[in-house]
Enzyme design. Structure first.
Site, PDB file in Angstrom:
ATOM      1  N   SER A 148      39.932  39.657  43.985  1.00  0.00           N
ATOM      2  CA  SER A 148      39.630  38.516  44.857  1.00  0.00           C
ATOM      3  C   SER A 148      40.895  37.989  45.506  1.00  0.00           C
ATOM      4  CB  SER A 148      39.011  37.373  44.040  1.00  0.00           C
ATOM      5  OG  SER A 148      37.651  37.566  43.817  1.00  0.00           O
ATOM      6  N   ASP A 160      33.601  31.891  51.383  1.00  0.00           N
ATOM      7  CA  ASP A 160      33.712  31.749  49.936  1.00  0.00           C
ATOM      8  C   ASP A 160      32.920  30.533  49.469  1.00  0.00           C
ATOM      9  OD1 ASP A 160      35.293  31.426  47.201  1.00  0.00           O
ATOM     10  OD2 ASP A 160      35.881  33.351  48.053  1.00  0.00           O
ATOM     11  N   HIS A 170      37.622  28.839  43.667  1.00  0.00           N
ATOM     12  CA  HIS A 170      37.947  30.171  44.189  1.00  0.00           C
ATOM     13  C   HIS A 170      38.431  30.106  45.636  1.00  0.00           C
ATOM     14  CE1 HIS A 170      36.755  34.495  44.990  1.00  0.00           C
ATOM     15  NE2 HIS A 170      37.052  34.630  43.714  1.00  0.00           N
TER      16      HIS A 170
END
Length: 637
Positions: free
Chosen positions: A432, A185, A254
């Site tokens: 996600s 990520d 994220h």
């Protein structure tokens, strides 16, 4: 004797750019800018796909093979660019493929021209642009375990919860095996209180972002710092060609959010709980501003699985499960599939987000051998944003906004809108964050049965899934649906159930020696002798069956090692091995499959032989014909 082929090759190389310009002059330039081309070569002799990269032959040997093949392919790519007149600033790798780096970003007509030149070369099997893969959209906000509705025991107004308390009763003891889980990520905030408490369980990882502008960390390339500096996109950033189509946005944090979902410090009297209280997290940074370049993403998957990546130190902590929460930009490509195959063959389950497009999944969710996870709301309905379709393995909570923060997902976050700010707990939604739910459960399963294969993990999680809920909405139907009722053909086998999945993990594991591609007419050996039962039990029976492909007779089908003679025609076959143990009072079973592709080898057209001559002549004929047609078309208007 060889002068004629050499003449045609040189002449084609000199005149090809100008002739192709004749064709591309009428093309409509559009699309995302690319920093290079990802190339798959036909010839197996020098391709990066050739070496046996599996750990079973030794890390040092695999790394040496990869380095040698990479050097050959870089030289090959450099020659290709020179012959075709494509200005470049270097050659590298993209997962299992080759990477040609442009001297400047290309898009529209210029990119089409470059791709066409490369695609027409006889040694090239396929080509795709190295573009930014946009991060899936999220919705942040902000607070503890009672607020983590998705981890609770299902019931009442929370039927989609994943039943973690009952799974933890089977896994929170000293007998479990700590599992390495990779979060491929945007990096992680190592200093977040909920993550800093992990200590040695939070591994250093690596930063594989290769482009300075994308990296946003000021240190110019790949290095050992996997921390997230922020991935904001400003109005000024959008003035650059690479970021022109990006959305102005604050930093997402994220990877930090996902890391907390999987393994936040748990049972410590504060903050949130992670799914696996013993997992070791491997942060693999591949994304920065606006997302990740395909080449970096693919290299990140390889490195996470413990496979060599040229120019990067070996990963001494290979992951058994990889979280990949990116996607949605294009159909699965050979570059993606080859890299996923390599990671899977190395023993890593690749779990991916289904996508937030409310339609059919795109790469990597539509690739084979991944576990694609769709999002459902608290009531079990498909979240309005979630992509869906037959490629989805199962569904897990992804959050939804219909009741404010109460129905969003809560995890580790940061308040910084650009650079890091105060640490906090925040709320988000999206597929996600459905994928990490399955990643955490897979990690729990491996913690009690470390020999489960990627396919066995998927099959057992699907077998343990609870039935979709008959909510009061119409059925989900492609090509697109917002809020809708899930079925097994649109949202996978059902709703992820952690407790049922862990219970199913305690049976025997069928382990099959990979076969891969063989020549039609070959007699193959189906070898399941490595299959194992858990401590205290033994494998009592083996049973081979054929799942798909032209029907063949399986010899010794009830033994560990069986065989089959394939017909002389190309085809793809899938065989299943089911093993049963001697556990009392009720025997337990486990199964896995092996795929065999019977195909004749593809020969290279390179080397200046007759194929090259005919390629040059055919290319001339095709280009001249197109130009003539365009000239005639112009006369009509």
């Amino acid at each position: 004797m060889n002068s004629l082929p050499l003449f045609f090759n040189r002449l084609a190389a000199m005149l090809l750019p100008g002739l192709l310009a004749c064709v591309s002059a009428f093309a409509q330039g559009s699309g995302e800018p690319a920093l290079g081309l990802i190339i798959g070569y036909r010839s197996a002799e020098a391709g990066t796909e050739t070496p046996d990269l599996s750990p079973r032959h030794g890390r040092a040997r695999a790394a040496a093979q990869w380095k040698a093949a990479s050097e050959l392919n870089r030289a090959r790519t450099t020659r290709l660019a020179s012959d075709l007149g494509i200005p470049m600033r270097g050659a590298s790798e993209a997962g299992n493929a080759a990477l040609l780096k442009f001297d400047r970003p290309l898009k529209g007509r210029d990119l089409e021209d470059a791709m066409r030149r490369v695609r027409l070369h006889p040694d090239v099997a396929w080509v795709e642009p190295d573009v930014l893969v946009k991060r899936l959209q999220t919705v942040p906000n902000d607070t503890r375990f009672p607020d983590q509705w998705h981890l609770q025991i299902p019931g009442g107004g929370n039927p989609a919860a994943m039943n973690l308390p009952n799974a933890w009763t089977l896994t929170t003891n000293s007998a479990v095996i700590p599992v390495v889980v990779a979060v491929v990520d945007g990096g992680v905030r190592f200093d977040h209180p909920e993550l800093a408490q992990l200590g040695a369980r939070l591994l250093p990882g690596y930063d594989l972002v290769s482009e300075v502008d994308v990296a946003n960390d000021g240190d110019g390339g790949r290095d050992a710092d996997a921390s997230d500096p922020g991935d904001w996109v400003s109005t000024a950033d959008r003035q650059k060609t690479l970021f022109a189509s990006c959305t102005v946005a604050n930093s997402s944090w994220h990877g930090t959010f996902i890391t907390g979902q999987i393994a936040a410090a748990s049972n410590n009297g504060a903050g949130v709980a992670g799914i696996d209280w013993d997992a070791r997290i491997l942060p693999v940074r591949v994304a920065g501003k606006c997302g990740a370049l395909v080449s970096d993403l693919l290299d990140g998957v390889r490195w996470a699985a413990g496979l060599p990546v040229a120019g990067v130190p070996a990963n001494t902590n290979p992951a058994r499960v990889i979280n990949l929460s990116f996607g949605g930009d294009a159909p699965c490509s050979t570059a993606y599939q080859d890299t996923i195959n390599a990671a899977t063959d190395a023993g890593a389950l690749v779990v991916v987000a289904a996508g937030n497009g409310a339609g059919a999944p795109r790469r990597p969710a539509d690739c084979q051998r991944v576990m694609a996870v769709a999002s459902v709301r608290k009531d079990g309905a498909k979240a309005d944003y979630s992509s869906f379709g037959p490629q989805v393995a199962l569904s897990a909570p992804g959050g939804s906004e219909e009741a404010g923060d109460l129905n969003l997902l809560l995890s580790t976050d940061n308040a910084g809108t650009t650079v890091p700010g105060a640490h906090r707990l925040g709320y988000k939604q999206g597929t996600s964050f459905s994928a990490p739910q399955a990643v955490g459960v897979a990690s729990l399963m491996l913690s009690v049965n470390g020999v489960l294969t990627p396919n066995a993990l998927i099959e057992r999680m699907k077998a343990g899934a609870r039935a979709h809920i008959n909510v009061g909405f119409g059925q989900c139907a492609l090509p697109t649906s917002g809020l809708c009722r899930c079925t097994t053909t649109t949202c996978g086998a059902g709703l992820l159930d952690a407790a049922a999945s862990v219970q199913l993990a305690t049976g025997p594991a069928a382990i099959i020696t990979p076969i891969g591609t063989v020549t039609p007419g070959t007699a193959i050996t189906l070898n399941g002798s490595a299959s194992v039962a858990l401590t205290g039990s033994s494998i009592a029976t083996h049973q081979w069956t054929q799942v798909s492909g032209p029907t063949v007779a399986i010899t010794n089908a009830s033994t560990a090692v069986a065989g089959a003679s394939l017909p002389s025609s190309p085809a793809t076959y899938v065989f299943r091995l089911t093993v049963t143990d001697d556990f009392l009072p009720t025997a337990r079973t486990g199964s896995d499959t092996v795929t065999v592709v019977a195909a004749y080898p593809v020969t290279s057209g390179g080397g200046g032989g007759s194929t090259s001559v005919f390629w040059g002549m055919a290319l001339w004929a095709w280009v001249l014909a197109v130009c003539w047609q365009q000239r005639r078309a112009r006369r009509k208007f």
